[in-house]
Design a protein around this motif. Structure first.
Motif, PDB file in Angstrom:
ATOM      1  N   PHE A 185       0.836  -1.203   0.000  1.00  0.00           N
ATOM      2  CA  PHE A 185       0.000   0.000   0.000  1.00  0.00           C
ATOM      3  C   PHE A 185       0.867   1.248   0.000  1.00  0.00           C
ATOM      4  CE2 PHE A 185      -3.564  -2.705   1.370  1.00  0.00           C
ATOM      5  CZ  PHE A 185      -4.533  -2.191   0.537  1.00  0.00           C
ATOM      6  N   SER A 186       1.935   1.184   0.772  1.00  0.00           N
ATOM      7  CA  SER A 186       2.823   2.326   0.860  1.00  0.00           C
ATOM      8  C   SER A 186       3.594   2.495  -0.449  1.00  0.00           C
ATOM      9  CB  SER A 186       3.768   2.071   2.036  1.00  0.00           C
ATOM     10  OG  SER A 186       4.562   3.141   2.239  1.00  0.00           O
ATOM     11  N   PHE A 187       3.976   1.377  -1.038  1.00  0.00           N
ATOM     12  CA  PHE A 187       4.765   1.390  -2.269  1.00  0.00           C
ATOM     13  C   PHE A 187       4.024   2.049  -3.432  1.00  0.00           C
ATOM     14  CE2 PHE A 187       5.949  -0.454  -6.312  1.00  0.00           C
ATOM     15  CZ  PHE A 187       7.322  -0.320  -6.315  1.00  0.00           C
ATOM     16  N   VAL A 188       2.717   1.721  -3.562  1.00  0.00           N
ATOM     17  CA  VAL A 188       1.991   2.251  -4.727  1.00  0.00           C
ATOM     18  C   VAL A 188       1.733   3.752  -4.611  1.00  0.00           C
ATOM     19  CG1 VAL A 188       0.887   0.073  -5.374  1.00  0.00           C
ATOM     20  CG2 VAL A 188      -0.285   1.619  -3.823  1.00  0.00           C
ATOM     21  N   GLY A 189       1.870   4.307  -3.410  1.00  0.00           N
ATOM     22  CA  GLY A 189       1.723   5.753  -3.252  1.00  0.00           C
ATOM     23  C   GLY A 189       0.275   6.195  -3.151  1.00  0.00           C
ATOM     24  N   TYR A 190      -0.127   7.213  -3.893  1.00  0.00           N
ATOM     25  CA  TYR A 190      -1.451   7.836  -3.835  1.00  0.00           C
ATOM     26  C   TYR A 190      -1.632   8.595  -2.520  1.00  0.00           C
ATOM     27  CZ  TYR A 190      -2.656   5.004  -7.921  1.00  0.00           C
ATOM     28  OH  TYR A 190      -2.677   4.435  -9.160  1.00  0.00           O
ATOM     29  N   ASN A 191      -2.633   9.466  -2.495  1.00  0.00           N
ATOM     30  CA  ASN A 191      -2.891  10.268  -1.286  1.00  0.00           C
ATOM     31  C   ASN A 191      -3.677   9.468  -0.266  1.00  0.00           C
ATOM     32  OD1 ASN A 191      -1.677  12.441  -2.394  1.00  0.00           O
ATOM     33  ND2 ASN A 191      -3.578  13.375  -3.150  1.00  0.00           N
ATOM     34  N   THR A 192      -3.111   9.308   0.898  1.00  0.00           N
ATOM     35  CA  THR A 192      -3.801   8.545   1.931  1.00  0.00           C
ATOM     36  C   THR A 192      -4.106   9.439   3.129  1.00  0.00           C
ATOM     37  OG1 THR A 192      -2.639   6.541   1.293  1.00  0.00           O
ATOM     38  CG2 THR A 192      -3.621   6.558   3.483  1.00  0.00           C
ATOM     39  N   LYS A 193      -5.362   9.357   3.584  1.00  0.00           N
ATOM     40  CA  LYS A 193      -5.714  10.073   4.812  1.00  0.00           C
ATOM     41  C   LYS A 193      -5.806   9.049   5.943  1.00  0.00           C
ATOM     42  CE  LYS A 193      -9.215  12.849   7.017  1.00  0.00           C
ATOM     43  NZ  LYS A 193     -10.529  13.447   6.953  1.00  0.00           N
ATOM     44  N   TRP A 194      -5.247   9.364   7.085  1.00  0.00           N
ATOM     45  CA  TRP A 194      -5.284   8.440   8.229  1.00  0.00           C
ATOM     46  C   TRP A 194      -6.326   8.870   9.235  1.00  0.00           C
ATOM     47  CZ3 TRP A 194      -2.783   3.921   8.153  1.00  0.00           C
ATOM     48  CH2 TRP A 194      -1.787   3.768   7.188  1.00  0.00           C
ATOM     49  N   ILE A 195      -7.193   7.939   9.600  1.00  0.00           N
ATOM     50  CA  ILE A 195      -8.165   8.217  10.665  1.00  0.00           C
ATOM     51  C   ILE A 195      -7.719   7.435  11.894  1.00  0.00           C
ATOM     52  CG2 ILE A 195     -10.588   8.282  11.255  1.00  0.00           C
ATOM     53  CD1 ILE A 195     -11.361   7.653   8.550  1.00  0.00           C
ATOM     54  N   GLU A 196      -7.722   8.094  13.033  1.00  0.00           N
ATOM     55  CA  GLU A 196      -7.282   7.401  14.249  1.00  0.00           C
ATOM     56  C   GLU A 196      -8.480   6.847  15.011  1.00  0.00           C
ATOM     57  OE1 GLU A 196      -4.693   9.861  16.507  1.00  0.00           O
ATOM     58  OE2 GLU A 196      -3.142   9.677  14.978  1.00  0.00           O
ATOM     59  N   PHE A 197      -8.269   5.716  15.653  1.00  0.00           N
ATOM     60  CA  PHE A 197      -9.325   5.175  16.522  1.00  0.00           C
ATOM     61  C   PHE A 197      -8.697   4.340  17.626  1.00  0.00           C
ATOM     62  CE2 PHE A 197      -9.677   0.609  15.500  1.00  0.00           C
ATOM     63  CZ  PHE A 197      -8.813   0.538  14.422  1.00  0.00           C
ATOM     64  N   GLU A 198      -9.443   4.212  18.722  1.00  0.00           N
ATOM     65  CA  GLU A 198      -8.991   3.416  19.867  1.00  0.00           C
ATOM     66  C   GLU A 198      -9.031   1.942  19.494  1.00  0.00           C
ATOM     67  OE1 GLU A 198      -8.454   3.576  23.460  1.00  0.00           O
ATOM     68  OE2 GLU A 198      -7.645   5.538  22.910  1.00  0.00           O
ATOM     69  N   ASN A 199      -8.031   1.185  19.873  1.00  0.00           N
ATOM     70  CA  ASN A 199      -8.071  -0.205  19.438  1.00  0.00           C
ATOM     71  C   ASN A 199      -9.173  -0.996  20.151  1.00  0.00           C
ATOM     72  OD1 ASN A 199      -6.755  -1.128  21.881  1.00  0.00           O
ATOM     73  ND2 ASN A 199      -6.036  -2.845  20.667  1.00  0.00           N
ATOM     74  N   GLN A 200      -9.736  -1.956  19.416  1.00  0.00           N
ATOM     75  CA  GLN A 200     -10.901  -2.709  19.885  1.00  0.00           C
ATOM     76  C   GLN A 200     -10.488  -4.138  20.196  1.00  0.00           C
ATOM     77  OE1 GLN A 200     -14.134  -1.115  19.496  1.00  0.00           O
ATOM     78  NE2 GLN A 200     -12.922   0.681  18.965  1.00  0.00           N
ATOM     79  N   GLU A 201     -11.201  -4.733  21.136  1.00  0.00           N
ATOM     80  CA  GLU A 201     -10.972  -6.158  21.417  1.00  0.00           C
ATOM     81  C   GLU A 201     -11.705  -6.968  20.355  1.00  0.00           C
ATOM     82  OE1 GLU A 201      -9.473  -7.722  24.178  1.00  0.00           O
ATOM     83  OE2 GLU A 201      -8.648  -5.807  24.843  1.00  0.00           O
ATOM     84  N   ARG A 202     -11.224  -8.153  20.089  1.00  0.00           N
ATOM     85  CA  ARG A 202     -11.880  -9.094  19.198  1.00  0.00           C
ATOM     86  C   ARG A 202     -13.291  -9.410  19.703  1.00  0.00           C
ATOM     87  NH1 ARG A 202     -11.304 -13.530  16.103  1.00  0.00           N
ATOM     88  NH2 ARG A 202      -9.506 -13.252  14.761  1.00  0.00           N
ATOM     89  N   VAL A 203     -14.293  -9.476  18.811  1.00  0.00           N
ATOM     90  CA  VAL A 203     -15.664  -9.696  19.273  1.00  0.00           C
ATOM     91  C   VAL A 203     -15.869 -11.143  19.740  1.00  0.00           C
ATOM     92  CG1 VAL A 203     -16.517 -10.143  16.942  1.00  0.00           C
ATOM     93  CG2 VAL A 203     -18.099  -9.409  18.680  1.00  0.00           C
ATOM     94  N   ALA A 204     -15.227 -12.091  19.068  1.00  0.00           N
ATOM     95  CA  ALA A 204     -15.313 -13.508  19.449  1.00  0.00           C
ATOM     96  C   ALA A 204     -14.147 -14.240  18.811  1.00  0.00           C
ATOM     97  CB  ALA A 204     -16.625 -14.105  18.962  1.00  0.00           C
ATOM     98  N   GLY A 205     -13.927 -15.484  19.235  1.00  0.00           N
ATOM     99  CA  GLY A 205     -12.819 -16.260  18.659  1.00  0.00           C
ATOM    100  C   GLY A 205     -11.481 -15.804  19.208  1.00  0.00           C
ATOM    101  N   VAL A 206     -10.416 -16.376  18.648  1.00  0.00           N
ATOM    102  CA  VAL A 206      -9.080 -16.029  19.154  1.00  0.00           C
ATOM    103  C   VAL A 206      -8.197 -15.515  18.025  1.00  0.00           C
ATOM    104  CG1 VAL A 206      -8.992 -17.590  21.120  1.00  0.00           C
ATOM    105  CG2 VAL A 206      -8.427 -18.453  18.849  1.00  0.00           C
ATOM    106  N   THR A 207      -7.161 -14.766  18.409  1.00  0.00           N
ATOM    107  CA  THR A 207      -6.230 -14.244  17.409  1.00  0.00           C
ATOM    108  C   THR A 207      -5.441 -15.394  16.788  1.00  0.00           C
ATOM    109  OG1 THR A 207      -4.327 -12.821  17.015  1.00  0.00           O
ATOM    110  CG2 THR A 207      -4.541 -13.755  19.224  1.00  0.00           C
ATOM    111  N   LYS A 208      -5.078 -15.229  15.513  1.00  0.00           N
ATOM    112  CA  LYS A 208      -4.342 -16.294  14.819  1.00  0.00           C
ATOM    113  C   LYS A 208      -2.840 -16.052  14.901  1.00  0.00           C
ATOM    114  CE  LYS A 208      -8.485 -17.425  13.652  1.00  0.00           C
ATOM    115  NZ  LYS A 208      -9.172 -16.219  13.984  1.00  0.00           N
ATOM    116  N   TRP A 209      -2.450 -14.998  15.590  1.00  0.00           N
ATOM    117  CA  TRP A 209      -1.039 -14.624  15.613  1.00  0.00           C
ATOM    118  C   TRP A 209      -0.428 -14.843  16.981  1.00  0.00           C
ATOM    119  CZ3 TRP A 209       0.969 -12.947  10.971  1.00  0.00           C
ATOM    120  CH2 TRP A 209       0.026 -12.642   9.994  1.00  0.00           C
TER     121      TRP A 209
END
Ligand code: UDP
Ligand code: MG
Length: 315
Positions: A185-209
């Motif tokens: 995404f960074s490589f291809v360039g273009y104008n990107t706007k960043w919106i900030e938000f508070e991180n959320q917990e997973r709604v269900a299930g477990v992380t795969k990482w």
């Protein structure tokens, strides 16, 4: 009216998919005057009932499409397959666990509609819920990769973004086997706007990482977007040659002035071990690049599709 394609990679998400779909329906309703939606779920070889749920959703809702892989190919392959399938004017990538708040889509859409930006991406302001060790290593990773590569990677960026078809076409032109979305995404360039938000917990299930997977992912990111580590061996080689030269001079002078009593094998052993370590380290770095080149030259498919929503009609 614009069409938005929502690409969602899913791996063992039977618990979160319903929540995700329900939440998204609220947004679909809210935006019904401005845009229509197409959902592309990518079942990345899930071992649970994810595929069944996707079949169900696709049967009752024509805006739901899905692609199901023959095995687990990883999230990056999932995103790629979804992007290739998408037909919308705007395309969004989202996780299935509602960690990417669907409500942000409205702001993202308005941002793109203003015509000033080609992409609107979400970035989390905090990392609540992550262990201090993971926070620390994540920070280090972004510092290192931004120093080493000449593309910019934003700390806290998620794979949640809405972008134009033009940008999508550029992304699809990068057909590399080792895909690292954040870098692409960074490589291809273009104008990107960043919106900030508070991180959320997973709604269900477990992380795969887990920590190790993230570590390998981080190394892959660096290898994919920077060749600077290869310079390390050349750099260390020069330093060692200089050191050796200085030591030769010192030893010759010392022997001429004070004779040559035999001593110092422990220091010698340390030096041998140290140099051997450095050599193996540099060889390892080269090996990493070679292995990536090896996989790239094989030109294997990035994913294999076993079933899509079109197969439902033939059943
Ligand atoms: N995912 C995937 N293939 C994988 C691992 C993950 O498609 O091999 C998907 C997963 O279903 C989810 C998204 O990638 O929609 C993010 O995964 P997860 O929530 O486990 O990562 P985290 O948010 O903890 O970084
Ligand atoms: Mg998640």
């Amino acid at each position: 009216m614009k069409k938005i394609s929502i690409v969602v990679p899913c791996y063992n998400e039977e618990e979160s998919l319903h929540y995700f779909y329900e939440e998204m329906q609220k947004i679909v309703k809210e935006m019904s005057k401005k845009a229509k939606f197409e959902f592309i779920f990518v079942n990345d070889g899930s071992k649970d009932k994810t595929l069944n749920i996707l079949r169900e959703l696709a049967t009752k809702d024509k805006s739901v499409r899905y692609v199901s892989f023959s095995r687990n190919f990883g999230k990056e392959a999932g995103i790629y397959a979804g992007l290739k399938t998408a037909t919308g004017d705007y395309i969004a990538t989202m996780d299935a666990d509602l960690q990417d708040p669907p409500s942000l889509l409205i702001e993202m859409f308005d941002t793109l509609e203003s015509g000033e930006y080609d992409c609107c991406a979400a970035k989390q302001t905090s990392r609540n819920g992550y262990s201090p060790l993971r926070k620390f290593f994540t920070k280090c990773f972004y510092k290192i990769i931004n120093k080493l590569s000449n593309i910019e990677m934003v700390d806290g960026a998620r794979d949640f973004r809405l972008f134009t078809r033009q940008m999508l076409d550029s992304i699809l032109e990068l057909e590399e086997y080792n895909r690292y979305s954040k870098g692409i995404f960074s490589f291809v360039g273009y104008n990107t706007k960043w919106i900030e938000f508070e991180n959320q917990e997973r709604v269900a299930g477990v992380t795969k990482w887990n920590f190790w997977k993230l570590f390998v992912y981080a190394i892959e990111g660096i290898i994919s977007f920077s060749t600077s580590p290869l310079l390390i061996s050349a750099f260390i080689g020069v330093i060692f040659c200089l050191m050796a030269f200085i030591m030769v001079v010192v030893i010759v002078i010392k022997t001429l002035c004070f004779g040559d009593p035999v001593s110092g094998w422990p220091s010698l052993a340390c030096i041998i071990l140290f140099v051997a370590g450095i050599q193996l380290f540099c060889l390892g770095i080269m090996g990493l690049y070679l292995s990536k080149t090896y996989l790239e030259t094989k030109k294997r498919p990035i994913y294999i599709i076993k079933e899509t929503e079109k197969d439902l009609e033939n059943k």
